[in-house]
Design a protein around this motif. Sequence first.
Motif, short mmCIF file in Angstrom:
data_model
loop_
_atom_site.label_atom_id
_atom_site.label_comp_id
_atom_site.label_asym_id
_atom_site.label_seq_id
_atom_site.Cartn_x
_atom_site.Cartn_y
_atom_site.Cartn_z
N ASP A 3 16.63 3.26 34.80
CA ASP A 3 15.81 3.89 35.84
C ASP A 3 14.40 4.22 35.35
O ASP A 3 13.68 4.99 35.99
CB ASP A 3 16.48 5.17 36.34
CG ASP A 3 16.77 6.16 35.22
OD1 ASP A 3 16.57 5.80 34.04
OD2 ASP A 3 17.18 7.29 35.53
N ARG A 34 13.14 4.66 42.83
CA ARG A 34 13.09 3.98 41.54
C ARG A 34 13.77 2.61 41.63
O ARG A 34 14.72 2.43 42.39
CB ARG A 34 13.80 4.81 40.47
CG ARG A 34 13.10 6.11 40.14
CD ARG A 34 13.94 6.95 39.20
NE ARG A 34 13.25 8.18 38.83
CZ ARG A 34 12.53 8.34 37.73
NH1 ARG A 34 12.45 7.34 36.87
NH2 ARG A 34 11.92 9.48 37.47
N MET A 37 16.20 0.26 40.10
CA MET A 37 17.32 0.32 39.17
C MET A 37 17.54 -1.07 38.57
O MET A 37 17.83 -2.03 39.28
CB MET A 37 18.59 0.81 39.89
CG MET A 37 18.44 2.16 40.57
SD MET A 37 18.04 3.50 39.40
CE MET A 37 19.57 3.59 38.50
N LEU A 95 15.28 11.31 40.79
CA LEU A 95 16.05 10.85 39.64
C LEU A 95 17.49 11.33 39.77
O LEU A 95 17.75 12.40 40.32
CB LEU A 95 15.43 11.35 38.33
CG LEU A 95 16.12 10.95 37.03
CD1 LEU A 95 15.99 9.45 36.81
CD2 LEU A 95 15.50 11.71 35.85
N HIS A 139 18.24 10.49 43.61
CA HIS A 139 17.89 9.11 43.92
C HIS A 139 18.88 8.49 44.89
O HIS A 139 18.49 7.85 45.89
CB HIS A 139 17.84 8.29 42.62
CG HIS A 139 17.82 6.80 42.84
ND1 HIS A 139 16.69 6.12 43.20
CD2 HIS A 139 18.83 5.88 42.76
CE1 HIS A 139 16.98 4.84 43.34
NE2 HIS A 139 18.27 4.67 43.07
#
Length: 335
Positions: free
Chosen positions: A57, A134, A136, A182, A186
């Motif tokens: 991440d 984000r 991944m 995060l 996320h």
Amino acid sequence: MLSPSIAGFIPLPVSYSSTSQHILYIRPHVGASKKAQHHRRVWPDGRTLFMVNVPPDATEREIVLLFKSCGTVEEVVFDSDEVVEGDAEDESGSEEEGEDGKPSEDEHLRKKRRLVKDEPRPPKVTALPIPPLRTMRKTGHTAHVIFLDPSSVARALALAKPAKAGQAPQARPWPISDESPLGLEHYTALYDSLRPPLDAVREHADTSIGLYDHELAARKRALQRGSKYRKGEAIVDEDGFTLVTRGGAYGQAVGGGVGVASKKFLKEHGGRKGGNAKESGSRRTRKKEGKEKAAFYAFQVHEKKRNELLNLKKKWEEDKAAVEKLKSSRKFKPY
């Protein structure tokens, strides 16, 4: 205690919190073989740091902040996101090029002028409300960090050295950026982004359909400009046959060989083979007269059936009388 070097890589521990740590493996980038350089980009020698076991991440900003004390980071390239140069050439090679390998300026201006004058602007598609998330990646992927100064690579390697000999290197705090959620946040944001409100979905669908209709109309206009036929005109081939079209003014049957003789063709060639236009017309009228229906109405059908029954009964009476006459005319003649 961590090993000082593993296959040329120096372990660099980073900590997410007081209870969780992650280990990066770094080393200066070594020039690849000629075959690898042919397919992928060439990294600058002396100022490129190669990283292994990058967190799945991790973002570019977090890596920049991690090595901020070592110097200015020019670029961070995740190897899983790298585009092969051959693919980029294929994508860019589809454009029309001039003599020097670039699109000709006249062609570019002509396309731009045509777009401004003739073509209406395409409608904009309303995007769905998706928060910044984000990316991944796979666990244990690699990345290249390019610095502006070659001395920054040496300072980055010094971060993995322990303060005293025989001790483990001190874990560097991982700089978590606030630009995207995060961990559990996320996946919560991802769950919400996959279920947008119905009003946003409806607006996105309506604008997408509008863009599709615009592109479909643009393709039809381009077909009309490139075709020698015009809308509303009969499409006649070289032999004088009017082509049968399907699907509007310009269908899929154009040029397929299926044709119907036009009036002009019949006059010039005398109608069918071995005859003229007048004979062909008289034959059509005679066929039409012979196909008139005798019993169209219901009372005509009933009257026809009744006449057939009476004729059958009359014939039966005549046959019966003939049989009686034959019986009476017979004589006994033993000898």
